[in-house]
Design a protein around this motif. Structure first.
Motif, short mmCIF file in Angstrom:
data_model
loop_
_atom_site.label_atom_id
_atom_site.label_comp_id
_atom_site.label_asym_id
_atom_site.label_seq_id
_atom_site.Cartn_x
_atom_site.Cartn_y
_atom_site.Cartn_z
N TRP A 100 8.43 -3.24 2.11
CA TRP A 100 7.32 -2.41 1.62
C TRP A 100 7.02 -2.75 0.18
O TRP A 100 7.92 -2.83 -0.66
N LEU A 101 5.73 -2.94 -0.11
CA LEU A 101 5.24 -3.23 -1.46
C LEU A 101 4.34 -2.07 -1.90
O LEU A 101 3.17 -2.03 -1.53
N PRO A 102 4.86 -1.11 -2.64
CA PRO A 102 4.03 0.04 -3.02
C PRO A 102 2.92 -0.37 -3.98
O PRO A 102 3.02 -1.38 -4.67
N GLN A 103 1.89 0.45 -3.98
CA GLN A 103 0.72 0.18 -4.82
C GLN A 103 0.89 0.92 -6.14
O GLN A 103 0.11 1.83 -6.45
N GLY A 104 1.91 0.58 -6.89
CA GLY A 104 2.07 1.16 -8.21
C GLY A 104 2.56 2.59 -8.26
O GLY A 104 2.26 3.32 -9.20
N LYS A 112 7.66 9.29 -7.58
CA LYS A 112 7.06 9.35 -6.24
C LYS A 112 7.82 8.51 -5.21
O LYS A 112 7.60 8.65 -4.00
N LEU A 113 8.68 7.62 -5.68
CA LEU A 113 9.33 6.68 -4.77
C LEU A 113 10.31 7.32 -3.79
O LEU A 113 10.31 6.94 -2.61
N PRO A 114 11.16 8.27 -4.20
CA PRO A 114 12.14 8.80 -3.24
C PRO A 114 11.51 9.38 -1.98
O PRO A 114 12.00 9.13 -0.86
N ALA A 115 10.43 10.12 -2.11
CA ALA A 115 9.79 10.71 -0.94
C ALA A 115 9.19 9.64 -0.04
O ALA A 115 9.26 9.72 1.19
N GLY A 125 0.81 -1.22 0.00
CA GLY A 125 0.00 0.00 0.00
C GLY A 125 0.83 1.25 0.00
O GLY A 125 1.97 1.26 0.48
N SER A 126 0.26 2.32 -0.53
CA SER A 126 0.99 3.58 -0.66
C SER A 126 0.34 4.74 0.08
O SER A 126 0.82 5.87 0.01
N SER A 127 -0.76 4.49 0.79
CA SER A 127 -1.38 5.54 1.60
C SER A 127 -0.48 5.87 2.77
O SER A 127 0.40 5.08 3.14
N THR A 151 7.33 -2.29 -11.69
CA THR A 151 7.86 -1.64 -12.89
C THR A 151 6.76 -1.40 -13.92
O THR A 151 5.64 -1.90 -13.79
N GLU A 152 7.13 -0.63 -14.92
CA GLU A 152 6.28 -0.52 -16.10
C GLU A 152 6.17 -1.91 -16.75
O GLU A 152 6.99 -2.79 -16.50
N ALA A 153 5.15 -2.11 -17.58
CA ALA A 153 5.07 -3.37 -18.33
C ALA A 153 6.30 -3.49 -19.24
O ALA A 153 6.78 -2.49 -19.78
#
Length: 315
Positions: free
Chosen positions: A211-215, A220-223, A195-197, A247-249
């Protein structure tokens, strides 16, 4: 806390096709795919050196969401257990298990057995969930799902530990003098929080091993990563937190068909150069999704990535 994968290396894994078929990402061929197709894709990933294969979790999809989400969602424990029997080395990730839908002793029994049977290959990916009807039908308070997940994770730390008779005392759950064997093969089951909330990022920092971000897109990742490190330090949590990214497709080579404008395509060197940027951002593992028109094309892509792109990721 122990890392799953070696520090300083960019590892790659994948969410499996077939087992969840949201219209956001499923390929047309998956609709008629079988268990044999799923097994062959997992075996291809295992042979190609993928760090993990992952499966999703939903108990039931309401009609209002069945259009975009579909109702095809395999059970993660059943699916990963099946795949444990047809693979040898690849890690088995739930991405993500909605743990709040189940009593922690039920989850502990299921995932301890899975880890035991697989020889210690489980990574427990967890998330709060988002489908209100699922919670309501199972008698779980949807509005408090974050707090429920937090306590469930604390209870699971006890229930998945080394003790045959785990003990836990909380607001929602308490247990003692109840034995559960077999124990997990791993001394400590790694827990990666999805999740990314803001709440999910805090949960990953304070309660997670990863951590598994939600896409989240790359910019947005560095912050987010900085926030996790800040929260972790503030909570006095020692040990590493393995950072993921989706990642992107991808398509290794020149596709010769329309893979969509956002897909990364091309030779191995160009793909590896692009993916190495994730490592520079502080990412430890990337989850890859390939475009494909049938199982054979997907397994060919997996094989090509493992042979040609994977070795270049840590140059």
């Amino acid at each position: 806390m122990a890392r799953v994968f070696p520090e300083g290396r960019l590892v790659y894994g994948m969410q499996l096709p077939v087992q969840s078929q949201s219209t956001l990402y499923a390929e047309p061929w998956e609709a008629s795919a079988t268990a044999a197709d799923l097994a062959e894709v997992a075996r291809a990933a295992d042979r190609a050196g993928f760090g993990y294969v992952a499966t999703c979790d939903h108990v039931a999809i309401p009609r209002r969401l069945a259009g975009p989400m579909s109702t095809i969602w395999y059970d993660p424990v059943a699916t990963l257990s099946f795949l444990a029997g047809v693979t040898e080395n690849v890690r088995l990730l739930s991405h993500v298990a909605i743990l709040g839908l189940r009593h922690p002793l039920i989850s502990a029994k299921q995932y301890a057995t899975l880890d035991h049977l697989s020889g210690g290959r489980l990574i427990l990916g967890v998330g709060a969930g988002h489908v209100q009807e699922e919670f309501e039908i199972l008698g779980v308070d949807f509005a408090r799902r974050g707090a429920v997940l937090d306590e469930t994770l604390d209870a699971l730390r006890a229930a998945l530990g080394p003790e045959e008779y785990p003990e836990f005392e909380g607001e929602l759950f308490s247990f003692k003098d109840l034995g559960q064997l077999p124990r997990p093969a791993q001394e400590r089951i790694p827990v990666w929080v999805g999740g990314s909330s803001p709440a999910a990022v805090r949960r990953a920092a304070v309660r997670g091993d990863g951590w598994l971000p939600q896409g989240d897109p790359r910019d947005k990742l560095p912050a987010q990563i900085a926030r996790i490190r800040e929260l972790r330090a503030g909570a006095g949590v020692a040990g590493p937190c393995e950072i993921g990214a989706i990642t992107e497709a991808l398509y290794v080579g020149e596709p010769g068909w329309d893979t969509g404008r956002r897909a990364l395509t091309g030779k191995a060197e160009a793909l590896a150069e692009s993916l190495r940027e994730y490592k520079a951002l502080g990412v430890d593992q990337i989850q890859i999704r390939f475009r494909s028109r049938d199982r054979a094309e997907l397994t060919d892509q997996i094989t090509a990535f493992g042979a040609e792109v994977g070795p270049l990721l840590n140059d």
